[in-house]
Each structure stands twice: as structure tokens, then as C-alpha cells.
Enzyme design. Structure first.
Site, short mmCIF file in Angstrom:
data_model
loop_
_atom_site.label_atom_id
_atom_site.label_comp_id
_atom_site.label_asym_id
_atom_site.label_seq_id
_atom_site.Cartn_x
_atom_site.Cartn_y
_atom_site.Cartn_z
N ILE A 1 11.23 9.40 18.41
CA ILE A 1 10.46 8.84 17.29
C ILE A 1 10.94 7.40 17.18
CG2 ILE A 1 12.12 9.89 15.63
CD1 ILE A 1 9.87 9.90 13.52
N SER A 2 10.00 6.46 17.21
CA SER A 2 10.37 5.04 17.23
C SER A 2 11.14 4.66 15.98
CB SER A 2 9.12 4.15 17.33
OG SER A 2 8.43 4.38 18.52
#
Ligand code: SAH
Length: 221
Positions: free
Chosen positions: A66-67
Site C-alpha cells: 500500500i503506497s
């Protein structure tokens, strides 16, 4: 396991995260509002609800991440999304970035090449909230020719080159935000913003360096 409870404690941590992202230079209030409204801990294991509000990327399985919230905000700000615009995202991953764009009112089409991540998002209850968010399983290098052309394209994996089909699927005057460069241990990519000209070419602006997981050709079962 994931739980879907958004407590005052979560909201408080989220407010602090948004303040931090603002301090780091993000000024688009619509982007910051989206970050404030979306419970990022819903996108991660419930044991990680504090980690969810640290400004960092996190593994989500299948070797993907997840960025980082700052990165999500940075790309969203560069994209200059307006309500009802058609936006194509490459690399759904956790669907957090896609939710930010949907929260901002865009019509979001997002593609993931990993079957397991796609399937998980299909049954992720929070996403039901966004009728303007559509999930696809496929190869982002191909884009979504039958749904285009798009006002905006956002690539959230490290692209080894600018995929020509994604440029084709942009409207004239449309913009693409894409990290371009080699990927792997210690490698960084340059964030580019391309604007499509009437002659089919693109004007290019270069921004900061980031480090993404690689954009890989083909689908994975
Ligand atoms: N936008 C995501 C970030 C995910 S990381 C988020 O908000 O969490 C990048 C994602 O791109 C990974 O899930 C990876 O599987 C996916 N990806 C890599 N190459 C791709 C391709 N060719 N087509 C579609 N997705 C791709």
C-alpha cells in the site's frame, strides 16, 4: 483479520497524518480532505491500525505494497482531478489510492494484474461505498481501450518506459502521472506528468524521485 470500526482514536491519528502530509508540502485541500475522510486502517490488517497512520508504505501480500500516504497525496495533487472526470489507475493494490480518487468525485477505473488482490478488492466491503469505482483484472500496459478515452491516467507502479497504449487512451489535453525508471533494490523513479497534445504527442514535466514496486507485463493468476 480486518475490522471496520473507525473510532475517535483512529480519527485523531488520521488528523495528525494529514497535518504531516500538509507539512511535507501537499496543499490541495481536496486531496487532504479525502485523506481525512478515508479510514486507511480498513485497508490493512487490524493488528496494524497504528501503522496505518504512519507516513509509510506497507506490504499487503503478493509482494505488493500500500503506497505511502505522502506519495498517494503527491500523485493525486499532480493529477488535478475534478469531479466526474474519467480516471484510469494502473496498479489497484490495496485500492487506497483508487478510493482517494473516488472520494474526490472522479469516475475511477482501476486495473490490477494480480488475481488475488483483484479478488480481495471485489469483496472488500468499504469499496461498496464508491459507485464511481470500477475494478478490473488485467495488464495495465494494455489500459482499458473499450472504456477510454480518459481525462487522466495514474500509474502507481514503476514503469520501465511510458506505455504507448496509455498515451493513446488519453484525451487531448488529458494528463498522465507516472513514475518512470528502473525498479529494484535501491532504484528510484522520476515522477512525470505528461499532457497530451492535439498532435498525439505529449509535453513532459518532471518532479521528485520515488521508489515503487515494478510495473510488470502480463497478468498473474
Ligand atoms: N495504488 C496502490 C499501490 C499498489 S503497489 C495502493 O494504493 O495501494 C503497485 C500495484 O501495481 C501492485 O499491486 C502490482 O501488482 C500492480 N501492478 C504491477 N504491474 C501491473 C500491470 N502491468 N498492470 C496492473 N497492475 C500492475
Amino acid at each position: 483479520m480486518r475490522t471496520f470500526e473507525d473510532t475517535y482514536r483512529h480519527k485523531g491519528m488520521r488528523k495528525q497524518l494529514v497535518d504531516l502530509v500538509r507539512q511535507k508540502g501537499i496543499s490541495d485541500e481536496r486531496v487532504l480532505d479525502a485523506l481525512l475522510n478515508i479510514p486507511r486502517h480498513f485497508f490493512m490488517d487490524s493488528a496494524l491500525d497504528k501503522t496505518a497512520y504512519e507516513d509509510r508504505a506497507f506490504p499487503i501480500g503478493e509482494g505488493q505494497t500500500i503506497s505511502q500516504p505522502y506519495t498517494v497525496a503527491y500523485q493525486s495533487q499532480l493529477l488535478e482531478v475534478k469531479p466526474f472526470e474519467k480516471v484510469l489507475e494502473i496498479g489497484t493494490g490495496s485500492a487506497y489510492q483508487a478510493s482517494v480518487l473516488a472520494e474526490m468525485g472522479a469516475q475511477v477505473y482501476t486495473i490490477e494484474r494480480q488475481k488475488k488482490l483483484f479478488e480481495a478488492n471485489k469483496v472488500f466491503p468499504y469499496l461498496k461505498k464508491y459507485r464511481n469505482l470500477k475494478l478490473f483484472y488485467g495488464d495495465g500496459f494494455e489500459g482499458l481501450p473499450t472504456y477510454g478515452p480518459f481525462d487522466k491516467v495514474i500509474v502507481t507502479a514503476a514503469a520501465p518506459f511510458i506505455p504507448p497504449k496509455l498515451v493513446e487512451q488519453l484525451k487531448t489535453g488529458g494528463k498522465m502521472v507516472i513514475p518512470v525508471g528502473m525498479s529494484g533494490e535501491g532504484q528510484v523513479q522520476r515522477m512525470l506528468r505528461l499532457t497530451k497534445r492535439a498532435d498525439g504527442g505529449v509535453d513532459e514535466e518532471a518532479f521528485d524521485n520515488f521508489s515503487f514496486v515494478p510495473m510488470v507485463e502480463g497478468r498473474n493468476h
